[in-house]
Design a protein around this motif. Sequence first.
Motif, PDB file in Angstrom:
ATOM      1  N   ARG A  15       0.775  -1.266  -0.072  1.00 14.40           N
ATOM      2  CA  ARG A  15      -0.008   0.052   0.028  1.00 14.40           C
ATOM      3  C   ARG A  15       0.677   1.302   0.155  1.00 14.40           C
ATOM      4  NH1 ARG A  15      -3.781  -2.114  -2.139  1.00 14.40           N
ATOM      5  NH2 ARG A  15      -5.261  -0.590  -1.839  1.00 14.40           N
ATOM      6  N   ASN A  16       1.793   1.232  -0.676  1.00 17.81           N
ATOM      7  CA  ASN A  16       2.866   2.275  -0.998  1.00 17.81           C
ATOM      8  C   ASN A  16       2.584   2.698  -2.249  1.00 17.81           C
ATOM      9  OD1 ASN A  16       4.819   4.249  -0.486  1.00 17.81           O
ATOM     10  ND2 ASN A  16       6.047   2.731   0.927  1.00 17.81           N
ATOM     11  N   ILE A  17       3.717   3.546  -2.960  1.00 15.70           N
ATOM     12  CA  ILE A  17       3.650   3.743  -4.408  1.00 15.70           C
ATOM     13  C   ILE A  17       4.654   2.519  -5.222  1.00 15.70           C
ATOM     14  CG2 ILE A  17       2.844   6.162  -4.070  1.00 15.70           C
ATOM     15  CD1 ILE A  17       5.870   6.871  -4.781  1.00 15.70           C
ATOM     16  N   SER A  18       4.818   1.566  -4.570  1.00 12.77           N
ATOM     17  CA  SER A  18       5.808   0.687  -5.204  1.00 12.77           C
ATOM     18  C   SER A  18       5.392   0.385  -6.482  1.00 12.77           C
ATOM     19  CB  SER A  18       5.997  -0.572  -4.304  1.00 12.77           C
ATOM     20  OG  SER A  18       4.799  -1.254  -3.939  1.00 12.77           O
ATOM     21  N   THR A  19       4.043  -0.113  -6.711  1.00  6.74           N
ATOM     22  CA  THR A  19       3.584  -0.292  -7.939  1.00  6.74           C
ATOM     23  C   THR A  19       3.575   0.830  -9.194  1.00  6.74           C
ATOM     24  OG1 THR A  19       1.860  -1.830  -7.071  1.00  6.74           O
ATOM     25  CG2 THR A  19       1.614  -1.428  -9.170  1.00  6.74           C
ATOM     26  N   ALA A  20       3.297   1.943  -8.546  1.00  2.80           N
ATOM     27  CA  ALA A  20       3.376   3.066  -9.513  1.00  2.80           C
ATOM     28  C   ALA A  20       4.775   3.092  -9.949  1.00  2.80           C
ATOM     29  CB  ALA A  20       3.013   4.223  -8.755  1.00  2.80           C
ATOM     30  N   LEU A  21       5.871   3.033  -9.017  1.00  2.00           N
ATOM     31  CA  LEU A  21       7.286   3.139  -9.273  1.00  2.00           C
ATOM     32  C   LEU A  21       7.597   1.959 -10.493  1.00  2.00           C
ATOM     33  CD1 LEU A  21       9.043   3.867  -5.996  1.00  2.00           C
ATOM     34  CD2 LEU A  21       9.122   5.507  -7.904  1.00  2.00           C
ATOM     35  N   MET A  22       7.001   0.988 -10.364  1.00  3.07           N
ATOM     36  CA  MET A  22       7.295  -0.025 -11.383  1.00  3.07           C
ATOM     37  C   MET A  22       6.677   0.208 -12.614  1.00  3.07           C
ATOM     38  SD  MET A  22       6.204  -4.252 -11.323  1.00  3.07           S
ATOM     39  CE  MET A  22       4.482  -3.817 -11.583  1.00  3.07           C
ATOM     40  N   TYR A  23       5.550   0.916 -12.602  1.00  2.00           N
ATOM     41  CA  TYR A  23       4.921   1.505 -13.955  1.00  2.00           C
ATOM     42  C   TYR A  23       5.888   2.508 -14.578  1.00  2.00           C
ATOM     43  CZ  TYR A  23       0.546  -1.130 -13.993  1.00  2.00           C
ATOM     44  OH  TYR A  23      -0.156  -2.330 -13.632  1.00  2.00           O
ATOM     45  N   SER A  46       4.590   9.156 -16.593  1.00  2.00           N
ATOM     46  CA  SER A  46       3.334   8.946 -17.078  1.00  2.00           C
ATOM     47  C   SER A  46       3.126   7.678 -17.761  1.00  2.00           C
ATOM     48  CB  SER A  46       2.581  10.170 -17.991  1.00  2.00           C
ATOM     49  OG  SER A  46       3.257  10.220 -19.152  1.00  2.00           O
ATOM     50  N   TRP A  47       1.818   7.193 -17.732  1.00  2.00           N
ATOM     51  CA  TRP A  47       1.667   5.739 -18.432  1.00  2.00           C
ATOM     52  C   TRP A  47       0.325   5.756 -18.717  1.00  2.00           C
ATOM     53  CZ3 TRP A  47       3.763   6.119 -13.528  1.00  2.00           C
ATOM     54  CH2 TRP A  47       2.856   6.261 -12.304  1.00  2.00           C
ATOM     55  N   ILE A  51      -0.157  -3.608 -17.043  1.00  2.00           N
ATOM     56  CA  ILE A  51       1.081  -3.883 -17.896  1.00  2.00           C
ATOM     57  C   ILE A  51       1.307  -5.479 -18.128  1.00  2.00           C
ATOM     58  CG2 ILE A  51       1.909  -1.514 -17.642  1.00  2.00           C
ATOM     59  CD1 ILE A  51       3.856  -2.633 -15.602  1.00  2.00           C
ATOM     60  N   PRO A  52       2.031  -5.657 -19.133  1.00  2.00           N
ATOM     61  CA  PRO A  52       2.217  -7.295 -19.060  1.00  2.00           C
ATOM     62  C   PRO A  52       3.218  -7.836 -18.016  1.00  2.00           C
ATOM     63  CG  PRO A  52       2.812  -6.166 -21.218  1.00  2.00           C
ATOM     64  CD  PRO A  52       2.332  -5.010 -20.073  1.00  2.00           C
ATOM     65  N   VAL A  68      -3.655   2.217  -9.327  1.00  2.00           N
ATOM     66  CA  VAL A  68      -2.752   2.354 -10.244  1.00  2.00           C
ATOM     67  C   VAL A  68      -3.200   2.166 -11.703  1.00  2.00           C
ATOM     68  CG1 VAL A  68      -0.471   1.782 -11.286  1.00  2.00           C
ATOM     69  CG2 VAL A  68      -0.826   1.514  -8.482  1.00  2.00           C
ATOM     70  N   HIS A  69      -4.144   0.893 -11.863  1.00  3.22           N
ATOM     71  CA  HIS A  69      -4.724   0.755 -13.146  1.00  3.22           C
ATOM     72  C   HIS A  69      -5.589   1.791 -13.584  1.00  3.22           C
ATOM     73  CE1 HIS A  69      -4.222  -3.778 -12.614  1.00  3.22           C
ATOM     74  NE2 HIS A  69      -2.951  -3.240 -13.061  1.00  3.22           N
ATOM     75  N   GLN A  70      -6.208   2.681 -12.603  1.00  4.48           N
ATOM     76  CA  GLN A  70      -6.827   3.757 -12.858  1.00  4.48           C
ATOM     77  C   GLN A  70      -6.416   5.059 -13.227  1.00  4.48           C
ATOM     78  OE1 GLN A  70     -10.062   3.869  -9.941  1.00  4.48           O
ATOM     79  NE2 GLN A  70     -11.125   2.052 -10.755  1.00  4.48           N
ATOM     80  N   SER A  71      -5.013   4.998 -13.092  1.00  3.38           N
ATOM     81  CA  SER A  71      -3.863   6.132 -13.033  1.00  3.38           C
ATOM     82  C   SER A  71      -3.444   6.445 -14.302  1.00  3.38           C
ATOM     83  CB  SER A  71      -3.118   6.163 -11.930  1.00  3.38           C
ATOM     84  OG  SER A  71      -1.932   5.250 -12.037  1.00  3.38           O
ATOM     85  N   THR A  72      -2.731   7.721 -14.497  1.00  2.54           N
ATOM     86  CA  THR A  72      -2.021   7.674 -15.597  1.00  2.54           C
ATOM     87  C   THR A  72      -0.610   8.622 -15.293  1.00  2.54           C
ATOM     88  OG1 THR A  72      -2.845   9.872 -16.015  1.00  2.54           O
ATOM     89  CG2 THR A  72      -3.652   8.090 -17.220  1.00  2.54           C
ATOM     90  N   GLY A  73      -0.370   8.514 -13.791  1.00  3.85           N
ATOM     91  CA  GLY A  73       0.840   9.063 -13.382  1.00  3.85           C
ATOM     92  C   GLY A  73       0.758   9.255 -11.890  1.00  3.85           C
ATOM     93  N   PHE A  74       1.802   9.728 -11.309  1.00  6.42           N
ATOM     94  CA  PHE A  74       1.740   9.812  -9.794  1.00  6.42           C
ATOM     95  C   PHE A  74       0.813  10.910  -9.315  1.00  6.42           C
ATOM     96  CE2 PHE A  74       6.048   8.258 -11.067  1.00  6.42           C
ATOM     97  CZ  PHE A  74       6.236   7.228 -10.107  1.00  6.42           C
TER      98      PHE A  74
END
Length: 245
Positions: A10-18, A176-177, A182-183, A196-202
């Motif tokens: 529940r951090n931004i680790s997935t967003a950082l991965m993206y 941004s993404w 993502i695969p 994260v799936h609903q986002s396009t950036g941080f």
Amino acid sequence: MIVNLISGPRNISTALMYSFARHSQIKVVDEPFYGHYLLKTGLDHPGRVETIQSMSGNTQEILAEIKEMESTNSNVFLKNMAHHHEGLDWSYLLSMKNVLLIRDPKQLIASFAQVMPHPTLQDIGLKHEADILDYLVDNGTTPIVIDSNDILANPKKGLSQLCQQIGISFEEGMLSWEKGAIPEDGVWAKYWYKNVHQSTGFAKQKTSERPLPDHCNDLYEVALPYYQKLKNYKLKHATKIQSKK
């Protein structure tokens, strides 16, 4: 080079991965030790059976696969949970560029409790991060410690500084993404990655200020010293870097 992002949930680790998946010279890997962790602990996480069936639970096989990726890619970025390292021989960490990602435990616990109502110190990973910090420092390796709130406050500045400390170039595309998966997502993404799936950036989530459930107050008090230790190291390390410039 292998960059090992070590975080709590529940951090931004997935967003950082993206974000790092958008870098032209980086291959990202999503939580390679998750299957091993579930097998070892017997914990009943959402998607447990799917996760175990989707990946190797043998840590030597996992590490061999990661080394193979490193040989065929310029850089490999591992997104890992701190508690997934429990019980492993940490010597492999000494050959990696380790980044410890932290978050205020009040926010972390309140968010985690939305998925698993009664989180424990084991679940949130802060003690594991502090233990890993001690191990790395004791063995002469300097980890990078970053606070997710610093990235969210100024994504371009935070990512640029992180890339500089890692030793890679920052690319504007990392900011941004596209919406959606993502695969590289693990099969557990449908349970954990909705935001994260609903986002396009941080972006700071509105829910990040949700109150801490009363029954989690004791956990917060136990977790806070580990967060403060990690945060103090971040501040001391940042001061040393600035003094060398």
